[in-house]
Motif scaffolding. Structure first.
Motif: not given
Ligand code: OGA
Ligand code: ZN
Length: 371
Positions: A243-248
């Motif tokens: 999720d972090l790699l897809a969002r930030v």
């Protein structure tokens, strides 16, 4: 027999096919797609959507052989739709597309035997062979070409047969050799860890055609890794990291004497269905992370986890290209790298081109019309 009825309550014409299949076509959608609104030669829409009211409705619908005639109440205009066309274009379902090739992910050296491989002369001469090889290469994000007999001209001709070459700050094509005053790590003899090229571009180049003219130095083997496989596995094993790699978003940057090209994006980009559609990953072109301090530790943990997976032998495919071979890969999906080499032991010379995804898709469609 195909039937059509006006369903005023749903604002749609319901078409029912003899096999029991049916679909609702909203009134305004039908008017917007009336065949009379398209230029007969260019097939581009000339109809002005604002020339009709948004609550346009038909006075009647009638079957005329293999055509459905819709007569509009406001002005008496008749729209005639081939029934087969309606079936292919029902709302909610994408129209058939020969280039809509679902990716198949792969992991590690075991994928070697599955790679599409074709002889350059065959791809140049035979439309069906090129189409089939492009489809297979798109499916895995990676394919091989062998037997490029005529040096750089051979790979360039093949790349141009597929589509326009994508020019970048490195030129229309690029030569990968160890050279003095390099402006890119690729132009040294250093190891290149797995990466995608030019994530610092707003649109990172699509397919990379990387032709090996000579690989006679000690070292210099190629590494490849399916970024979609790594990302999908990370989604399962560590959803928070995914999720972090897809969002930030993070900044990417290339700079030399003439250029300073920057772009901010996420490492993983998802499509509207949530599937991984693009991977941007390059340790050498990642600029200093600038997310809020409170996110940095978690982001690094996620990023390192992804990075570690890309180096895990379970995911990495190793190849040693020899002169006359070329690998073609989706640079927005498949990461590539190389082992360090020793230029004193022999010559190593690669030559590359980029052809964007849209060009590859267009070529698949046009070849599919003919074969
Ligand atoms: C590059 C690169 C790989 C190689 O030029 O970007 O990754 O094998 N080269 O030299
Ligand atoms: Zn590269």
């Amino acid at each position: 027999m195909t039937s059509a009825t006006i369903r005023a309550d749903a604002g749609a014409v319901r078409v029912a096919w003899p096999d029991g299949d049916q679909a609702d076509f909203p009134f305004l959608w039908l008017r917007d797609n009336c065949p009379s609104g398209f230029h007969p030669e260019t097939r581009e829409r000339q109809f002005d959507l604002l020339s009709v009211a948004s609550d346009i409705r038909p006075a009647s619908v009638a079957r005329e052989g293999e055509t459905l005639a819709v007569t509009w109440a406001a002005d008496g205009h008749v729209s005639r739709f081939p029934v087969a066309w309606l079936r292919r274009h029902r709302p909610g379902r994408p129209a058939p597309d020969p280039a809509a090739v679902a990716p198949i992910t792969w992991r590690g050296d075991g994928a070697r035997t599955a790679l599409p491989q074709a002889d350059a002369a065959g791809l140049m001469a035979d439309d069906a062979r090129l189409r089939d090889w492009l489809v297979a290469t798109k499916r895995l994000g990676l394919g091989l070409v062998t037997g490029i007999a005529d040096g750089e001209a051979g790979s360039e001709a093949l790349a141009r047969r597929v589509g326009f070459l994508r020019e970048t700050n490195f030129g229309v094509d690029f030569t990968v050799v160890s050279k003095p005053d390099p402006n890119n790590l690729a132009y040294t003899a250093e190891r290149l860890p797995l990466h995608t090229d030019l994530p610092n571009q707003e649109l990172a180049p699509g397919f990379q055609f990387l032709h090996c003219l000579a690989n006679e130095a000690a070292g210099g083997g190629s590494l490849l890794c399916d970024g979609f496989a790594v990302a999908e596995d990370l989604r399962r094993s560590d959803p928070a990291a995914f999720d972090l790699l897809a969002r930030v978003t993070v900044p990417f940057r290339f700079q030399d004497g003439e250029y300073d090209i920057r772009h901010r994006a996420t490492v993983l980009r998802l499509d509207e269905a949530g599937a991984v559609a693009e991977v941007r990953f390059s340790p050498h072109l990642a600029d200093s992370f600038d997310m809020p301090a409170a996110v940095v530790a978690d982001y690094y943990a996620a990023y390192r986890r992804f990075m570690r997976l890309t180096r895990d032998p379970a995911y990495v495919l190793t190849l040693r290209l020899t002169g006359g071979e070329m690998m073609v890969f989706d640079n927005r999906r498949v990461l590539h790298g190389r082992d360090a080499f020793d230029p004193s032991t022999g010559h190593r010379h690669l030559h590359g081109f980029y052809v964007d995804r849209g060009e590859v898709d267009s070529r698949i469609r046009v070849l599919s019309r003919r074969v």
